[in-house]
Design a protein around this motif. Sequence first.
Motif, mmCIF file in Angstrom:
data_model
loop_
_atom_site.group_PDB
_atom_site.id
_atom_site.type_symbol
_atom_site.label_atom_id
_atom_site.label_comp_id
_atom_site.label_asym_id
_atom_site.label_seq_id
_atom_site.Cartn_x
_atom_site.Cartn_y
_atom_site.Cartn_z
ATOM 1 N N CYS A 30 0.042 3.314 3.582
ATOM 2 C CA CYS A 30 0.338 2.831 4.932
ATOM 3 C C CYS A 30 1.388 1.735 4.971
ATOM 4 O O CYS A 30 1.821 1.339 6.047
ATOM 5 N N CYS A 71 0.834 -1.204 0.000
ATOM 6 C CA CYS A 71 0.000 0.000 0.000
ATOM 7 C C CYS A 71 0.868 1.254 0.000
ATOM 8 O O CYS A 71 1.771 1.403 0.821
ATOM 9 N N CYS A 102 -4.365 0.009 -0.193
ATOM 10 C CA CYS A 102 -5.087 -1.067 0.491
ATOM 11 C C CYS A 102 -6.545 -0.645 0.644
ATOM 12 O O CYS A 102 -6.897 0.519 0.450
ATOM 13 N N CYS A 117 -7.034 2.264 3.137
ATOM 14 C CA CYS A 117 -6.550 3.578 2.691
ATOM 15 C C CYS A 117 -7.381 4.114 1.540
ATOM 16 O O CYS A 117 -7.578 5.323 1.434
HETATM 17 ZN ZN ZN Z 1 -2.991 1.308 3.279
#
Ligand code: ZN
Length: 304
Positions: free
Chosen positions: A48, A45, A138, A141
Amino acid sequence: MPNRFCAICGKILVETDPHFGMCLECYLKEHPLFELPDQYSLNICIDCGSYSKKDDWVEPLENEIFSIIEQAVQQLLLKPYSKKNNIDFSISFNEESFVFSSKELLNSIEIAIQGVLKEKSNITHEQTIKLNLNHILCKNCSNLRGGTYFLSIVQLRVKDEKQFDLIIKIMEEINEYVERIFERDHRHYISKIEDQKYGVDLYLSTNELMNYLIKFLKTNYYFLLKRSKKLVGRDSQKGRNLYRLKSLIKFLPVSNNDVILIENQNYVVENITKNKVILRSENNTKLIKDYSYFFNEKIIKNNP
Ligand SMILES: [Zn+2]
Ligand SMILES: [Zn+2]
């Protein structure tokens, strides 16, 4: 003892050879300690640093690209072997193999994985794998960026305009509190705040956060709480119903030491308990009222 020979290469066997009919080299070729694919793709991701093979995202312990890769390899590739806990693994990165995208993200990398059998350190294996890295968002997110993800709603309300300062103060405290929770667990956040005539609606990413918030507010404020639950659909993958949960929080319009006019008598708010307000008149008459009284009746304050 007569000489024994390796059945594959014909070399004379020595005592340290692991198998009665094979030399060490041939044995390791026949029975490698582990077998991994030559190529492997994984998702990382952008926001994050969580990683995944498919849809199950794992948050890394440390958000730095090489440590993410190492954790992902341990979790996604080596787990079946490391479960048995009989091999010591080490991972190294071939710096010459790094391929970067135009945005300077690492697109592919060659890694070498070495394993040593714990109980017999002459039994080892090494394999090189080409890792392809997809840099995407992800689930969490992308919901965060989209700002559309919510499961539960907390409605904060006051009785009239005079209490608007209270809402502002509480919102500051809530924002600070939720930020702290988000730091610990990225699933919890406020995805939307909507102004309403007598307060605000908070759209929350999880039901747990709603419960945390209510608990948090209870330590400092008095309010009426009404919870409701509405069926909004079905999660067919998980085979369960989806509910939207709502908590209506109505802050009590009186506080300790307020003077209130009830039936032409002045009463002082002496104490507020979990669900009652205890008042006392100038001539020492005690009056106990439910919270709801203060929402249903017109309250005239006579504060000095
Ligand atoms: Zn993420
Ligand atoms: Zn041999």
